[in-house]
Motif scaffolding. Structure first.
Motif, PDB file in Angstrom:
ATOM      1  N   VAL A 115       0.833  -1.203   0.000  1.00  0.00           N
ATOM      2  CA  VAL A 115       0.000   0.000   0.000  1.00  0.00           C
ATOM      3  C   VAL A 115       0.871   1.258   0.000  1.00  0.00           C
ATOM      4  N   ALA A 116       1.974   1.243   0.740  1.00  0.00           N
ATOM      5  CA  ALA A 116       2.875   2.398   0.737  1.00  0.00           C
ATOM      6  C   ALA A 116       3.446   2.621  -0.658  1.00  0.00           C
ATOM      7  N   ARG A 117       3.794   1.541  -1.349  1.00  0.00           N
ATOM      8  CA  ARG A 117       4.311   1.670  -2.708  1.00  0.00           C
ATOM      9  C   ARG A 117       3.245   2.284  -3.628  1.00  0.00           C
ATOM     10  N   ALA A 118       1.996   1.849  -3.459  1.00  0.00           N
ATOM     11  CA  ALA A 118       0.914   2.386  -4.281  1.00  0.00           C
ATOM     12  C   ALA A 118       0.709   3.871  -4.025  1.00  0.00           C
ATOM     13  N   PHE A 119       0.707   4.270  -2.737  1.00  0.00           N
ATOM     14  CA  PHE A 119       0.453   5.675  -2.428  1.00  0.00           C
ATOM     15  C   PHE A 119       1.621   6.574  -2.814  1.00  0.00           C
ATOM     16  N   ARG A 120       2.837   6.061  -2.734  1.00  0.00           N
ATOM     17  CA  ARG A 120       3.958   6.848  -3.254  1.00  0.00           C
ATOM     18  C   ARG A 120       3.778   7.061  -4.762  1.00  0.00           C
ATOM     19  N   THR A 121       3.350   6.024  -5.448  1.00  0.00           N
ATOM     20  CA  THR A 121       3.095   6.138  -6.884  1.00  0.00           C
ATOM     21  C   THR A 121       2.008   7.174  -7.152  1.00  0.00           C
ATOM     22  N   MET A 122       0.975   7.202  -6.311  1.00  0.00           N
ATOM     23  CA  MET A 122      -0.141   8.127  -6.480  1.00  0.00           C
ATOM     24  C   MET A 122       0.218   9.562  -6.106  1.00  0.00           C
ATOM     25  N   GLY A 123       1.382   9.750  -5.506  1.00  0.00           N
ATOM     26  CA  GLY A 123       1.850  11.096  -5.211  1.00  0.00           C
ATOM     27  C   GLY A 123       1.957  11.448  -3.742  1.00  0.00           C
ATOM     28  N   ARG A 164      -3.886   3.657   6.753  1.00  0.00           N
ATOM     29  CA  ARG A 164      -3.262   4.443   7.826  1.00  0.00           C
ATOM     30  C   ARG A 164      -1.820   3.983   8.045  1.00  0.00           C
ATOM     31  N   ASP A 165      -1.628   2.652   8.137  1.00  0.00           N
ATOM     32  CA  ASP A 165      -0.282   2.108   8.364  1.00  0.00           C
ATOM     33  C   ASP A 165       0.668   2.542   7.250  1.00  0.00           C
ATOM     34  N   ALA A 166       0.182   2.508   5.996  1.00  0.00           N
ATOM     35  CA  ALA A 166       1.036   2.837   4.857  1.00  0.00           C
ATOM     36  C   ALA A 166       1.397   4.315   4.828  1.00  0.00           C
ATOM     37  N   LEU A 167       0.428   5.174   5.095  1.00  0.00           N
ATOM     38  CA  LEU A 167       0.715   6.607   5.097  1.00  0.00           C
ATOM     39  C   LEU A 167       1.691   6.972   6.213  1.00  0.00           C
ATOM     40  N   GLU A 168       1.556   6.303   7.353  1.00  0.00           N
ATOM     41  CA  GLU A 168       2.512   6.533   8.431  1.00  0.00           C
ATOM     42  C   GLU A 168       3.892   5.997   8.053  1.00  0.00           C
ATOM     43  N   ARG A 169       3.942   4.892   7.300  1.00  0.00           N
ATOM     44  CA  ARG A 169       5.226   4.385   6.816  1.00  0.00           C
ATOM     45  C   ARG A 169       5.896   5.431   5.910  1.00  0.00           C
ATOM     46  N   ILE A 170       5.111   6.065   5.054  1.00  0.00           N
ATOM     47  CA  ILE A 170       5.637   7.101   4.168  1.00  0.00           C
ATOM     48  C   ILE A 170       6.142   8.293   4.976  1.00  0.00           C
ATOM     49  N   GLY A 171       5.515   8.528   6.131  1.00  0.00           N
ATOM     50  CA  GLY A 171       5.889   9.651   6.974  1.00  0.00           C
ATOM     51  C   GLY A 171       4.943  10.826   6.877  1.00  0.00           C
ATOM     52  N   ALA A 172       3.835  10.647   6.129  1.00  0.00           N
ATOM     53  CA  ALA A 172       2.844  11.714   6.021  1.00  0.00           C
ATOM     54  C   ALA A 172       2.156  11.925   7.371  1.00  0.00           C
ATOM     55  N   THR A 173       1.626  13.131   7.576  1.00  0.00           N
ATOM     56  CA  THR A 173       0.820  13.411   8.762  1.00  0.00           C
ATOM     57  C   THR A 173      -0.606  12.949   8.488  1.00  0.00           C
ATOM     58  N   LEU A 174      -1.127  12.088   9.352  1.00  0.00           N
ATOM     59  CA  LEU A 174      -2.430  11.470   9.126  1.00  0.00           C
ATOM     60  C   LEU A 174      -3.474  12.080  10.042  1.00  0.00           C
ATOM     61  N   THR A 200      -5.832  11.084  -8.223  1.00  0.00           N
ATOM     62  CA  THR A 200      -5.193   9.829  -8.621  1.00  0.00           C
ATOM     63  C   THR A 200      -5.895   8.706  -7.878  1.00  0.00           C
ATOM     64  N   GLU A 201      -5.942   7.530  -8.504  1.00  0.00           N
ATOM     65  CA  GLU A 201      -6.702   6.444  -7.903  1.00  0.00           C
ATOM     66  C   GLU A 201      -5.859   5.199  -7.688  1.00  0.00           C
ATOM     67  N   GLY A 202      -6.340   4.381  -6.745  1.00  0.00           N
ATOM     68  CA  GLY A 202      -5.733   3.089  -6.474  1.00  0.00           C
ATOM     69  C   GLY A 202      -6.789   2.010  -6.563  1.00  0.00           C
ATOM     70  N   MET A 261      -7.278  -9.989  -1.055  1.00  0.00           N
ATOM     71  CA  MET A 261      -5.869 -10.143  -1.416  1.00  0.00           C
ATOM     72  C   MET A 261      -4.992  -9.069  -0.779  1.00  0.00           C
ATOM     73  N   ALA A 262      -5.267  -7.805  -1.066  1.00  0.00           N
ATOM     74  CA  ALA A 262      -4.498  -6.700  -0.481  1.00  0.00           C
ATOM     75  C   ALA A 262      -5.276  -5.412  -0.709  1.00  0.00           C
ATOM     76  N   PRO A 263      -5.173  -4.456   0.229  1.00  0.00           N
ATOM     77  CA  PRO A 263      -5.985  -3.242   0.139  1.00  0.00           C
ATOM     78  C   PRO A 263      -5.761  -2.423  -1.127  1.00  0.00           C
ATOM     79  N   VAL A 264      -4.503  -2.275  -1.558  1.00  0.00           N
ATOM     80  CA  VAL A 264      -4.205  -1.540  -2.784  1.00  0.00           C
ATOM     81  C   VAL A 264      -3.079  -2.264  -3.513  1.00  0.00           C
ATOM     82  N   LEU A 265      -3.329  -2.616  -4.770  1.00  0.00           N
ATOM     83  CA  LEU A 265      -2.366  -3.348  -5.584  1.00  0.00           C
ATOM     84  C   LEU A 265      -1.957  -2.598  -6.836  1.00  0.00           C
ATOM     85  N   PHE A 266      -2.732  -1.569  -7.173  1.00  0.00           N
ATOM     86  CA  PHE A 266      -2.441  -0.743  -8.337  1.00  0.00           C
ATOM     87  C   PHE A 266      -2.493   0.714  -7.906  1.00  0.00           C
TER      88      PHE A 266
END
Length: 429
Positions: free
Chosen positions: A115-123, A146-156, A234-236, A242-247
């Motif tokens: 999910v972190a990889r997807a959201f980084r891709t989404m910007g 939430r876990d992925a955005l916190e991994r990225i370091g964004a403020t949630l 941008t969309e995911g 399977m997984a919350p976000v794969l694309f």
């Protein structure tokens, strides 16, 4: 020429090795797959390369429901004991009855990675302040994101759903730069602000991340949301089983690329025959997922029912996709396949003469519907000639979707708004 693949060429060997090991041990820890493989006369030995996946049987949603009914709580396909599960989410279907999805500590870490990889891709970036307007309960678009955005370091800012006044307060006071929600809620919140006499643009959002339902990829719907907020969408795309976000869609790319890395293998198949479809530009089909390293609820060739079109190929050879609807939502009108989301997008093109809100009224449960397709649409602030507007919508549906429709125009606000996913069909009273 080798057709494009969702698995990157540099990952294929590593993915094949890990998946082969998972398949070799799957029958021993999953009575469900032991039985399914035996029924189809296959073993893990049939798998030597990713191309061999087509030799293995599909897994369907109904199979998972039956598995959990036979062996609650997580089913015969669970793969691990409940003591290994750290969290349970739910996947809903057309029946509305949830099926449970368990995740182990390792599964949760893999989800966060994907999910972190997807959201980084989404910007999404570390400097973002993200208003997270998605359910924080059983919904896989809540806590895992939430876990992925916190991994990225964004403020949630975990507003969740059903709290629009708090969302407005956060917009007013916390310097929000990005919104994450379903497409329906991104529009709902803009309408909520408009009803208060406020312009959504005044809050200065710079990014809108959407997912959880079709809509983010519908051209007219997306254009309306972007115009309302003054920010790009941008969309995911993911799947609860399977997984919350794969694309994830990179800004300006024109489609979503696979961001699941080495954790999932994606196939594109013909939804009618199940035969593989090469993911080349213009191809359409149903997404099928196989988990590579899942501990709880590992799935082999799981049919998602997500119907997609390949919109292009990236410079690095990756297929780019848009989701056009779910095959279990699709209606069939005299042999023509119609996705309710496509009807909504056509009506949206007539905004502001329409509000864009639409619902298809079914005399009985689909997918087969006798013409004309009964469509309710709201007139908008510039929709005074209702008779002419209705004829235009009918003509638009007939010319673009090749089905005959009967349109009933209703006042603004007549069609139910949703803070999660829009209900685009309903049964007649």
């Amino acid at each position: 020429m080798v057709p494009p693949s969702f698995t990157a060429p540099e990952d294929r060997e590593a993915v094949t090795e890990v998946l082969r090991a998972q398949l070799e041990g799957l029958a021993a820890r999953s009575p469900f797959y032991a039985g399914l493989f035996a029924e189809h006369g296959v073993t893990a030995a049939a798998f030597a390369s990713l191309d061999d996946l087509r030799k293995l049987p599909f897994t369907t949603k109904q199979m998972l429901r039956d598995s959990q009914a036979a062996a609650p709580p997580l089913g015969r396909h669970a793969g691990v004991d409940m003591t290994e599960v750290i969290r349970v989410h739910a996947s809903t279907g057309t029946t509305g009855r949830p099926s449970w999805v368990g995740v182990t500590r390792r599964d949760a870490a893999a989800w966060t990675d994907m999910v972190a990889r997807a959201f980084r891709t989404m910007g999404a970036a570390r400097e973002d302040v993200v208003l997270h307007a998605a359910g924080l309960t059983l919904f896989v678009g809540g806590l895992p994101i939430r876990d992925a955005l916190e991994r990225i370091g964004a403020t949630l800012i975990p507003i969740g759903t059903g709290a629009s006044e708090k969302a407005v307060l956060a917009l007013e006071t916390l310097g929000v730069t990005a919104l994450h929600s379903t497409p329906s809620y991104a529009r709902y919140l803009a309408d909520h602000l408009r009803a208060q006499g406020r312009d959504p643009k005044e809050f200065g959002l710079r990014k809108i991340f959407v997912g959880g339902e079709p809509g983010g990829g519908e051209p007219a719907f997306r254009a309306h949301v972007e115009q309302e907020w003054g920010a790009p969408v941008t969309e995911g795309l993911g799947n609860a089983d399977m997984a919350p976000v794969l694309f994830g869609e990179a800004p300006g790319s024109g489609g979503m690329r696979f961001t699941g890395g080495r954790h999932v293998v994606v196939e594109l198949v013909d939804p009618e025959t199940g035969e593989p479809v090469d993911p080349e530009q213009g191809a359409t089909g149903e997404l099928v997922y196989t988990s590579v390293d899942r501990e709880c609820c590992p799935l082999v060739r799981f049919r998602t029912r997500d119907r997609v079109v390949v919109t292009g190929i990236s410079g690095s050879g990756e297929p780019l996709i848009r989701c056009v609807g779910r095959t279990d939502d699709m209606l069939i009108v005299l042999g023509v396949n119609v996705f309710p989301s496509a009807v909504r997008d056509l009506v949206q093109t007539l905004h502001p003469r329409t509000t864009g809100a639409v619902q298809i009224v079914l005399p009985q449960q689909g997918p087969r519907v006798e013409p004309p397709l009964q469509v309710e649409a709201e007139w908008g602030e510039h929709g005074s000639d209702h008779e002419q507007l209705g004829r235009e919508i009918e003509s638009l549906i007939r010319s673009r979707l090749s089905v005959r429709a009967a349109v009933t125009l209703v006042p603004p606000g007549s069609i139910e708004r949703s803070q999660m996913k829009s209900r685009l069909t309903r049964l007649a009273n």
